[in-house]
Design a protein around this motif. Structure first.
Motif, mmCIF file in Angstrom:
data_model
loop_
_atom_site.group_PDB
_atom_site.id
_atom_site.type_symbol
_atom_site.label_atom_id
_atom_site.label_comp_id
_atom_site.label_asym_id
_atom_site.label_seq_id
_atom_site.Cartn_x
_atom_site.Cartn_y
_atom_site.Cartn_z
ATOM 1 N N VAL A 120 0.904 -1.019 -0.035
ATOM 2 C CA VAL A 120 -0.218 -0.150 0.100
ATOM 3 C C VAL A 120 0.878 1.183 -0.096
ATOM 4 O O VAL A 120 2.018 1.309 0.399
ATOM 5 N N SER A 121 0.389 2.344 -0.676
ATOM 6 C CA SER A 121 1.272 3.545 -0.710
ATOM 7 C C SER A 121 0.903 4.126 0.942
ATOM 8 O O SER A 121 0.406 3.715 1.741
ATOM 9 N N LEU A 122 2.117 5.092 0.917
ATOM 10 C CA LEU A 122 2.240 5.630 2.399
ATOM 11 C C LEU A 122 0.979 6.614 2.549
ATOM 12 O O LEU A 122 0.402 6.184 3.730
ATOM 13 N N GLU A 123 0.291 6.933 1.609
ATOM 14 C CA GLU A 123 -1.044 7.652 1.904
ATOM 15 C C GLU A 123 -2.117 6.655 2.108
ATOM 16 O O GLU A 123 -2.985 7.043 3.000
ATOM 17 N N ALA A 148 -4.271 6.582 5.818
ATOM 18 C CA ALA A 148 -5.806 6.294 5.805
ATOM 19 C C ALA A 148 -6.106 5.431 6.667
ATOM 20 O O ALA A 148 -7.251 5.503 7.437
ATOM 21 N N LEU A 149 -5.542 4.181 6.609
ATOM 22 C CA LEU A 149 -6.051 2.820 7.176
ATOM 23 C C LEU A 149 -5.587 3.038 8.482
ATOM 24 O O LEU A 149 -6.574 2.593 9.378
ATOM 25 N N ARG A 150 -4.418 3.661 8.841
ATOM 26 C CA ARG A 150 -4.135 3.784 10.272
ATOM 27 C C ARG A 150 -5.113 4.929 11.082
ATOM 28 O O ARG A 150 -5.523 4.409 12.169
ATOM 29 N N ALA A 151 -5.399 5.896 10.353
ATOM 30 C CA ALA A 151 -6.444 6.830 10.866
ATOM 31 C C ALA A 151 -7.765 6.004 11.023
ATOM 32 O O ALA A 151 -8.450 6.325 12.065
#
Length: 210
Positions: A39-42, A46-49
């Motif tokens: 997954v991209s860093l972006e 988003a998933l972490r958030a």
């Protein structure tokens, strides 16, 4: 104390929700382009958030250079960074100190020499993950290693068990090794990189019942 569970290689909000609902304590976000779970860093941020406060986010990096490591940690802001390549104890300790973040290191279990080498990480990482030896890609091979290699080992560092774990074998793996944390990726997929909510649920149920 109940076993902790990490579902690695998640890439969608739906699979993050499925893992947390099933009882996962940690979820892994793979930032390594050759992996089908990349997954991209972006995306990772988003998933972490999306999961904030519900489970620990683990950002997986493989032999990332200092610039990428710093950018990845700064962008995603994970709870833990997991190194899954040839990273040295000194590098792990430096990242841990400078980024003020928990660091895990995966080690491919080839023989008892791996356990001897693991002592080099004492005081430098927060957890070791004993995994199957890397092949074309580090991790996600779907193959187990000889769990007997861990018998009688006195663990000084917090640790976890990975490598080919699935709903069918995770309970036995826990019984044989006493693993305080289990980590799966390909074992809960319907195809490489495609997580299956039913398999995630079955894995968590099997792990907690061990």
């Amino acid at each position: 104390m109940s076993v902790q569970i990490k579902i690695c290689g998640l890439s969608t909000p739906e699979t993050v929700d499925a893992a947390i609902a099933a009882g996962a304590t940690h979820f892994g976000l793979v930032h390594y382009e050759p992996s089908p779970r990349h997954v991209s860093l972006e995306q990772a941020a988003a998933l972490r958030a999306h999961a904030a406060g519900r489970a620990k986010a683990v950002l997986l990096l493989v032999n990332a250079d200092p610039q990428l490591t710093a950018r990845a940690i700064g962008t995603v802001r994970p709870d833990i960074v997991q190194f899954h390549g040839g990273e040295t104890p000194e590098w792990c300790a430096l990242v841990r100190e400078k980024a003020r973040i928990k660091v895990w290191k995966a080690l491919g279990m080839r023989d008892v020499g791996t356990l001897e080498h693991s002592a080099d990480f004492i005081g430098k990482v927060d957890r070791l993950l004993f995994d199957s030896p890397a092949k074309a890609l580090p991790g996600g091979t779907g193959e187990t290693f000889a769990w007997g290699l861990l018998h009688g080992h006195r663990h000084v560092i917090d640790w976890g068990l990975a490598g080919g774990l699935s709903p069918a074998n995770v309970a036995e793996a826990i019984r044989q090794t006493g693993a305080p944390l289990v980590d799966t990726s390909s074992g809960v997929e319907s195809a490489p990189g495609i997580k299956d909510a039913g398999l995630i649920r079955a894995f968590c149920e099997a792990a907690t019942s061990a």
